[in-house]
Design a protein around this motif. Structure first.
Motif, PDB file in Angstrom:
ATOM      1  N   GLY A 299       5.165  -3.251   0.572  1.00 22.16           N
ATOM      2  CA  GLY A 299       5.953  -2.220  -0.365  1.00 22.16           C
ATOM      3  C   GLY A 299       6.937  -2.742  -1.385  1.00 22.16           C
ATOM      4  N   LYS A 300       6.934  -4.197  -1.426  1.00 23.64           N
ATOM      5  CA  LYS A 300       7.857  -5.142  -2.171  1.00 23.64           C
ATOM      6  C   LYS A 300       7.804  -4.455  -3.428  1.00 23.64           C
ATOM      7  N   THR A 301       6.728  -4.602  -4.071  1.00 25.13           N
ATOM      8  CA  THR A 301       6.519  -4.328  -5.524  1.00 25.13           C
ATOM      9  C   THR A 301       6.816  -2.912  -5.755  1.00 25.13           C
TER      10      THR A 301
ATOM     11  N   ARG B 188      -0.275   3.825 -10.652  1.00 27.32           N
ATOM     12  CA  ARG B 188       0.069   2.813 -12.005  1.00 27.32           C
ATOM     13  C   ARG B 188       0.545   1.534 -11.836  1.00 27.32           C
ATOM     14  N   VAL B 189       1.637   1.345 -10.662  1.00 23.09           N
ATOM     15  CA  VAL B 189       2.178  -0.004 -10.334  1.00 23.09           C
ATOM     16  C   VAL B 189       1.129  -0.700  -9.837  1.00 23.09           C
ATOM     17  N   GLY B 190       0.276   0.038  -8.766  1.00 25.55           N
ATOM     18  CA  GLY B 190      -0.715  -0.810  -7.931  1.00 25.55           C
ATOM     19  C   GLY B 190      -1.688  -1.324  -8.929  1.00 25.55           C
ATOM     20  N   LEU B 191      -2.197  -0.422  -9.812  1.00 32.24           N
ATOM     21  CA  LEU B 191      -3.304  -1.071 -10.804  1.00 32.24           C
ATOM     22  C   LEU B 191      -2.899  -2.030 -11.616  1.00 32.24           C
ATOM     23  N   ALA B 192      -1.505  -1.909 -12.060  1.00 30.57           N
ATOM     24  CA  ALA B 192      -0.953  -3.103 -12.961  1.00 30.57           C
ATOM     25  C   ALA B 192      -0.893  -4.462 -12.278  1.00 30.57           C
ATOM     26  N   HIS B 193      -0.872  -4.363 -11.026  1.00 26.62           N
ATOM     27  CA  HIS B 193      -0.746  -5.771 -10.079  1.00 26.62           C
ATOM     28  C   HIS B 193      -1.933  -6.207  -9.346  1.00 26.62           C
TER      29      HIS B 193
ATOM     30  N   GLY C   3      -7.127  -1.341  -0.980  1.00 24.98           N
ATOM     31  CA  GLY C   3      -8.489  -2.433  -1.062  1.00 24.98           C
ATOM     32  C   GLY C   3      -9.297  -1.895  -1.791  1.00 24.98           C
ATOM     33  N   LEU C   4      -9.246  -0.959  -2.742  1.00 24.84           N
ATOM     34  CA  LEU C   4     -10.231  -0.514  -3.658  1.00 24.84           C
ATOM     35  C   LEU C   4     -11.553  -0.081  -3.033  1.00 24.84           C
TER      36      LEU C   4
ATOM     37  N   ARG D 208      -1.557   0.710   4.824  1.00 27.17           N
ATOM     38  CA  ARG D 208      -1.100   0.415   3.428  1.00 27.17           C
ATOM     39  C   ARG D 208      -2.111  -0.336   3.052  1.00 27.17           C
ATOM     40  N   LEU D 209      -2.246  -1.847   3.584  1.00 29.45           N
ATOM     41  CA  LEU D 209      -3.308  -2.803   3.070  1.00 29.45           C
ATOM     42  C   LEU D 209      -4.580  -1.930   2.702  1.00 29.45           C
ATOM     43  N   ALA D 210      -5.081  -0.933   3.759  1.00 28.31           N
ATOM     44  CA  ALA D 210      -6.599  -0.580   3.741  1.00 28.31           C
ATOM     45  C   ALA D 210      -6.534   0.344   2.420  1.00 28.31           C
ATOM     46  N   GLU D 211      -5.347   1.213   2.120  1.00 34.48           N
ATOM     47  CA  GLU D 211      -5.222   1.905   1.018  1.00 34.48           C
ATOM     48  C   GLU D 211      -5.374   1.314  -0.229  1.00 34.48           C
TER      49      GLU D 211
END
Length: 205
Positions: free
Chosen positions: A12-14, A196-201, A127-128, A122-125
């Motif tokens: 959850g850092k980003t 949105r933050v996830g997609l941007a990174h 994972g696209l 969280r990592l699985a979520e």
């Protein structure tokens, strides 16, 4: 002031960094990963290991953050650094050195921690649709990250498994003595911000 947001990959850092930027006017995010990605792109694939092992990465990150703290003295908000850093020698070389030069009252460190199963979820979520297959590097480093970051040298620790991202941001700001704007997002808007933050990174290289 500098806020280093540490934690395992998927911790959850980003999300926390960009929540802090949203609610601390005048703050900026400086992401050391971009220095590492740039170094990787200059190296042939066979030599692309962990970029944190490159002295050029550690020195480059230090110089960028040191310059930002020296030149951006009129910034109304803090410099926010989301970066996993679990090697004690590298931690001292970066965070310790910045504290020596700029003072512990200006350089704050936070380790976001959660149980292993929570981080894996969280990592699985993120994972696209491929689950943990897309996050093999993060999974391979997870146990080491959790073991190291629980050590006293990596305090201040924040347990995030029962906190929302806005609540984690609240805790970071409170501990650093910063006045943070209230979170007025509803559940849907908060979810959209996270997407949105996830997609941007996302990275595909």
């Amino acid at each position: 002031m500098l806020l280093w947001i540490n934690g395992p990959f998927g911790g959850g850092k980003t999300q926390t960094a960009y929540e802090l930027r949203r609610r601390l006017p005048g703050s900026v995010v400086c992401d050391p990963e971009h220095v590492g990605f740039g170094l990787h792109r200059t190296l042939p694939p066979a030599l692309r290991g962990d970029f944190q092992d490159l002295r050029a990465w550690r020195q480059g990150v230090y110089e960028v953050l040191d310059l930002t703290l020296r030149r951006a003295v009129d910034l109304p908000g803090p410099v926010i650094v989301p970066m996993t850093l679990v090697e004690p020698a590298y931690f001292e070389e970066l965070v310790g050195r910045l504290r020596t030069v700029h003072g512990v009252d200006r350089v704050h460190h936070f380790a976001l921690l959660a149980p292993r199963e929570t981080v894996l979820k969280r990592l699985a979520e993120r994972g696209l649709g491929r689950g943990l297959k897309r996050e093999s590097f993060a999974v391979s480093k997870l146990d080491l990250c959790l073991e190291r970051l629980n050590g006293p040298e990596f305090a201040h620790h924040i347990r995030t498994d029962r906190l929302t991202v806005p609540q984690v941001a609240d805790e970071v700001a409170r501990t650093a003595g910063l006045r943070i704007e209230p979170n007025r997002d509803g559940r849907l808007r908060h979810r959209l911000r996270r997407v949105r933050v996830g997609l941007a990174h996302l990275r595909f290289d």
